[in-house]
Scaffold this active site. Structure first.
Site, PDB file in Angstrom:
ATOM      1  N   LYS A 292       0.828  -1.207   0.000  1.00  0.00           N
ATOM      2  CA  LYS A 292       0.000   0.000   0.000  1.00  0.00           C
ATOM      3  C   LYS A 292       0.857   1.250   0.000  1.00  0.00           C
ATOM      4  O   LYS A 292       0.525   2.251  -0.651  1.00  0.00           O
ATOM      5  CB  LYS A 292      -0.952  -0.004   1.202  1.00  0.00           C
ATOM      6  CG  LYS A 292      -2.005  -1.092   1.177  1.00  0.00           C
ATOM      7  CD  LYS A 292      -2.940  -0.950   2.371  1.00  0.00           C
ATOM      8  CE  LYS A 292      -3.890  -2.140   2.462  1.00  0.00           C
ATOM      9  NZ  LYS A 292      -3.164  -3.396   2.796  1.00  0.00           N
ATOM     10  N   CYS A 407      -7.364  -6.561   7.212  1.00  0.00           N
ATOM     11  CA  CYS A 407      -7.620  -7.723   6.355  1.00  0.00           C
ATOM     12  C   CYS A 407      -8.368  -8.767   7.182  1.00  0.00           C
ATOM     13  O   CYS A 407      -7.962  -9.915   7.287  1.00  0.00           O
ATOM     14  CB  CYS A 407      -6.326  -8.291   5.795  1.00  0.00           C
ATOM     15  SG  CYS A 407      -6.630  -9.484   4.460  1.00  0.00           S
TER      16      CYS A 407
END
Length: 470
Positions: A292, A407
């Site tokens: 990311k 997640c």
């Protein structure tokens, strides 16, 4: 015994033959069991070593990969079947024996390998790694398993759905009961939805590439390897089965990378959230291993903004440095604890915290995690998740935006964390994240977003966007 039988010479002892594919699969499973290793980290170096030694070709590597991941994904189902075929509790069977039995069960019930070949290859493996005595036990158990196909076994060992829905789904779809319950609570709805989700967890995920803007393009990647377009992210490509991302030049140079599309969407949503005022300083507060952060740094560069990527663990911070190396715009990587940050409050315009979590949203990629996690693990993550989000809100200026991501779809790691921090700290509000994922369907009632493997083809990423108001 007849005189003729007495005179017959004993058969000469035959040494077992080592099958390199099954030996490698067994070695990987033992590493997962003994060292709490992850298969996606253990398997690649084992395969690379086997290729370098001349023992493997592409088909061997594909079979070894299927044996490892298939066995881990279906471990719960296979354990229930093996338990029905032995005369003692599974906890009394040595773990290496169970690994050989599970590998054999997967070959018998989860692949197209002929029955006789699956049994004989598994017994031969047992002779090599366990000895002849325990190989006889393996032979007897696998011959019992071979009498029925998977559907017949599941019908025998799983409790009826009407009597115990969660336990039925746990056995049929090879998830711990508590994980089934948690996923069902987060997903809502009836039987069809949870079955689709559990089935998706047991499917092999696609390898998704990201072309980091300003550093590579999807056209460059598509020219290098056979791909399909990404479903939602403009920077994503899905690799054809069997492709090797590490062989792509742009990936070697970290101008592109392997990144799940859900992870890409989280970064894009934060980057595209509307702001009033300055947009010059961005923070990734939990940056390791760097996927990311690399995408955010590339997007920031295009706007003349700078990214600070912070990661607590020094070895993971080094991975972030590698992912960001060569980024055209300004950035900095530091090793720092996001709950005790070195930066001043109100320093940033955009902040992302993709917090440590149970990882229940990535069970397709790390199937062993479902057996490793326990419900009380969530209690250990809770203070850290709340601390990181609290400090992220302090780090952003008034009018700036924080992205809280996990997640995991577990409510205790997603919506409950966000609600608790908002109530405790004040001075912030949720903003609707759904318009920032254009074209993505089934995003629910908002304002936060939960992605799902069976609905979106991504990991089960969660995202809440918060604007600081005071």
């Amino acid at each position: 015994m007849s005189e003729q039988a007495r005179r017959r010479p004993p058969k000469p002892y035959r040494k077992p033959k080592k099958d390199p594919v099954r030996m490698l699969a067994f070695e990987a499973l033992r590493a997962v069991d003994e060292r709490d290793a992850y298969a996606n980290l253990v398997l690649p170096p084992l395969l690379r070593k086997a290729r370098e030694g001349g023992d493997f070709d592409g088909r061997d590597a594909a079979l070894a990969t299927e044996l490892v991941y298939g066995t881990l994904r279906r471990q719960g189902t296979y354990d229930a079947i093996i338990s029905a075929c032995v005369d003692r509790p599974l906890r009394e069977v040595d773990p290496p024996v169970l690994d050989v039995l599970a590998l054999g069960a997967h070959q018998l019930l989860g692949t197209r390998i002929p029955t006789h070949a699956a049994v004989s290859a598994s017994v031969e493996l047992a002779r090599v790694v366990l000895g002849d005595g325990r190989a006889k036990f393996v032979n007897a158990v696998l011959r019992k398993i071979a009498r029925q196909d998977l559907d017949a076994w599941v019908a025998q060992v799983a409790p009826p759905y009407d009597e115990d829905p969660e336990d039925h789904l746990a056995v049929v779809h090879s998830h711990p009961r508590w994980v089934v319950s948690a996923l069902w609570d987060s997903l809502g709805g009836g039987r069809a939805g949870i079955e689709d989700l559990l089935e998706a967890d047991n499917e092999r995920p696609e390898v998704t590439l990201v072309a980091r803007p300003g550093r590579s393009t999807t056209e460059e990647l598509a020219a290098a390897v056979e791909t399909l377009p990404g479903r939602w992210s403009p920077y994503a490509l899905r690799m054809a089965e069997g492709g090797e991302p590490g062989a792509i030049e742009a990936v070697k140079e970290d101008r592109a990378g392997v990144q799940d599309e859900g992870s890409q969407l989280v970064a894009l949503a934060l980057a595209n959230a509307p702001l009033d005022g300055s947009d010059a300083r961005w923070l990734d507060g939990c940056a390791g291993p760097g996927g990311k952060a690399a995408l955010l740094a590339a997007l920031a560069s295009e706007r003349g903004a700078a990214l600070l990527a912070s990661e607590k663990q020094p070895h993971r911070a080094r991975l972030v440095e590698r992912a960001l190396a060569g980024n055209p715009g300004p950035y900095q990587v530091i090793a720092a604890d996001g709950t005790r940050p070195p930066w001043r409050p109100g320093s940033f315009d955009r902040v992302l915290v993709d917090v440590p979590c149970s990882g229940l949203g990535a069970l397709r990629r790390r199937p062993e995690a479902r057996w490793r996690r326990r419900p009380d693990d969530l209690d250990g993550f809770a203070p850290l998740q709340r601390g990181l989000l609290t400090e992220a809100l302090r780090a952003v200026r008034v009018g700036g935006v924080v992205g809280y991501a996990t997640c995991s779809p577990h409510l205790a790691e997603t919506r409950i964390v966000v609600d608790d921090v908002l109530k405790k700290t004040g001075g912030a509000e949720l903003i609707d994240a759904r318009p920032l994922l254009p074209g993505v369907p089934a995003l629910g009632e908002g304002p936060d977003v939960q992605l799902w493997p069976h609905l979106h083809g991504t990991d089960a990423m969660y995202l809440a966007l918060l604007r600081r108001t005071a």
